[in-house]
Design an enzyme around this catalytic site. Structure first.
Site, PDB file in Angstrom:
ATOM      1  N   CYS A 113       0.720  -1.306  -0.017  1.00 15.08           N
ATOM      2  CA  CYS A 113       0.112   0.004  -0.066  1.00 15.08           C
ATOM      3  C   CYS A 113       0.924   1.274  -0.059  1.00 15.08           C
ATOM      4  O   CYS A 113       0.459   2.451  -0.091  1.00 15.08           O
ATOM      5  CB  CYS A 113      -1.080   0.044   1.270  1.00 15.08           C
ATOM      6  SG  CYS A 113      -2.091  -1.272   1.041  1.00 15.08           S
ATOM      7  N   HIS A 253      -2.946   7.136   3.310  1.00 17.26           N
ATOM      8  CA  HIS A 253      -3.519   5.642   2.837  1.00 17.26           C
ATOM      9  C   HIS A 253      -4.782   5.440   3.039  1.00 17.26           C
ATOM     10  O   HIS A 253      -5.105   5.783   4.495  1.00 17.26           O
ATOM     11  CB  HIS A 253      -2.447   4.527   2.760  1.00 17.26           C
ATOM     12  CG  HIS A 253      -2.909   3.484   2.405  1.00 17.26           C
ATOM     13  ND1 HIS A 253      -3.352   3.178   1.181  1.00 17.26           N
ATOM     14  CD2 HIS A 253      -3.081   2.198   3.201  1.00 17.26           C
ATOM     15  CE1 HIS A 253      -3.773   1.968   1.089  1.00 17.26           C
ATOM     16  NE2 HIS A 253      -3.710   1.195   2.250  1.00 17.26           N
ATOM     17  N   ASN A 283     -10.170   0.083   0.051  1.00 14.17           N
ATOM     18  CA  ASN A 283      -8.541   0.222   0.181  1.00 14.17           C
ATOM     19  C   ASN A 283      -8.221  -0.137  -1.535  1.00 14.17           C
ATOM     20  O   ASN A 283      -8.004  -1.388  -1.626  1.00 14.17           O
ATOM     21  CB  ASN A 283      -7.994  -0.577   1.049  1.00 14.17           C
ATOM     22  CG  ASN A 283      -6.415  -0.633   1.057  1.00 14.17           C
ATOM     23  OD1 ASN A 283      -5.763  -0.181   0.023  1.00 14.17           O
ATOM     24  ND2 ASN A 283      -5.821  -1.144   2.076  1.00 14.17           N
TER      25      ASN A 283
END
Ligand SMILES: CC(C)(COP(=O)(O)OP(=O)(O)OC[C@H]1O[C@@H](n2cnc3c(N)ncnc32)[C@H](O)[C@@H]1OP(=O)(O)O)[C@@H](O)C(=O)NCCC(=O)NCCS
Length: 330
Positions: A113, A253, A283
């Site tokens: 990520c 994030h 996500n």
């Protein structure tokens, strides 16, 4: 001379997977997912035979159009992804071919990520070296291709999407100011894909054992994410004597709304200064940061102080401090 983001493009697939849809696939509920994660919908690429490069190419095409840039002008393209079209060649090369970029430096970065942030660092350094004038950094993920829709612990979290930015030299003091980026391989045990690599190539057994999907031990990931993202973001503020009022935006994030809120609280930031779109997209791994920049582009002003912070598989984490280089509503 600094490297600055001079444009943003994005692509989100049409099909939507709601919490109610998921409740029909696994034992979960809208209430649990909203309370524990903060996601309402995620988008899923359902175009037959297409993967991450399809979305990455759409984002890059839009970026080129928005910035009046022709593909021939691009000197380098870096694609951040954990869901490449194929183990090789690089998805960056496939995107290049799809949009007409020929002969540019092109490669992928896998940093979970944090992939977009790490790629932004590399792309920025290419530009500030003076050798590369126009560099594209694209995050593109088809997370639905590695999500186990029989696993209630991971299936609500992830979605598909892509975002891209153009980096160019900037002489007026705006652009990327500083970066603090880290990794620690000890974290790999908590978040990984067990099979499909050289240690455990695909076999009937790996498929039967569902080892091609995301494996995650959520609680350690959660704890590491909160402490590492908060620590590095606060340290970045301290390094540059930035108080909460000096910051225009935190671009975090988008993994879990509780993680984002904890990081913002440690930084002393009110909610109005935090980009949050996790509710609509979930996500999207390397896609989250450029998708935030895309959604907020119209509100960004030249000279705005932004801190971009991430945490991801590896483990990987870090922050980039930049001064936004253009008025978003130009
Ligand atoms: C995954 C995550 C949301 C789970 O939340 P949590 O509060 O840690 O929940 P737990 O794993 O402790 O599970 C609590 C309970 O909810 C249950 N549960 C897990 N997923 C569920 C779901 N989708 N619906 C309903 N219940 C669920 C568990 O089985 C457990 O039940 P039990 O107490 O009867 O055993 C959270 O750990 C997280 O966000 N981790 C970080 C993930 C992340 O950000 N990853 C991306 C990489 S950066």
């Amino acid at each position: 001379m600094k490297a600055a983001i001079t444009g943003v493009g994005a692509y989100i697939p049409e099909d939507v997977l709601t919490n109610d849809d998921l409740s029909k696939m696994v034992d979960t509920s809208d209430e649990w997912i909203m309370t524990r994660i903060g996601i309402k919908t995620r988008h899923i690429l359902k175009v037959e035979g297409e993967g991450a490069s399809y979305m990455g190419a759409k984002a890059v095409e839009q970026l080129l159009q928005k910035t009046n840039t022709s593909p021939e002008e691009i000197d380098a393209i870096i694609c951040a992804t954990v869901t490449p079209d194929h183990p090789f060649p690089a998805t960056a090369n496939i995107i290049s071919d799809k949009v007409g970029i020929v002969g540019a430096l092109g490669f992928d970065i896998n940093a979970g990520c944090s992939g977009f942030l790490f790629s932004l660092e590399v792309g920025g350094k290419l530009v500030s070296s003076g050798q590369y004038k126009k560099v594209i950094v694209v995050g593109a993920e088809k997370m639905s291709s590695i999500v186990d829709y029989q696993d209630r612990a991971t299936s609500p979290i992830f979605g598909d999407g892509a975002g891209a930015v153009l980096l160019e030299p900037c002489e007026d003091g705006n652009g990327i100011i500083d970066s603090m980026l880290f990794s620690d391989g000890v974290g790999r045990q908590y978040l990984h894909q067990k099979a499909g690599g050289s240690v455990k190539p695909a076999s009937h057994d790996t498929v039967d054992n569902r080892e091609h999907y995301i494996y995650q031990d959520g609680q350690p990931v959660f704890k590491w994410a909160v402490s590492k993202m908060a620590d590095v973001s606060v340290e970045m503020m301290e390094r540059h004597n930035l108080s909460a009022k000096d910051l225009a935006w935190l671009v975090p994030h988008q993994a879990n709304l509780r993680i984002i809120n904890a990081v913002a609280k440690r930084m002393g930031l009110e909610k109005e200064k935090v980009m949050v779109n996790i509710e609509k997209y979930g996500n999207t791994t390397a896609g989250t940061l450029p998708l935030c920049l895309y959604d907020w582009e119209n509100q960004l002003k030249k000279g705005d102080n932004l801190i971009l912070s991430t945490f991801g598989a590896g483990f990987t984490w870090g922050s980039i401090y930049l001064k936004w280089a253009y008025d978003g509503n130009k």
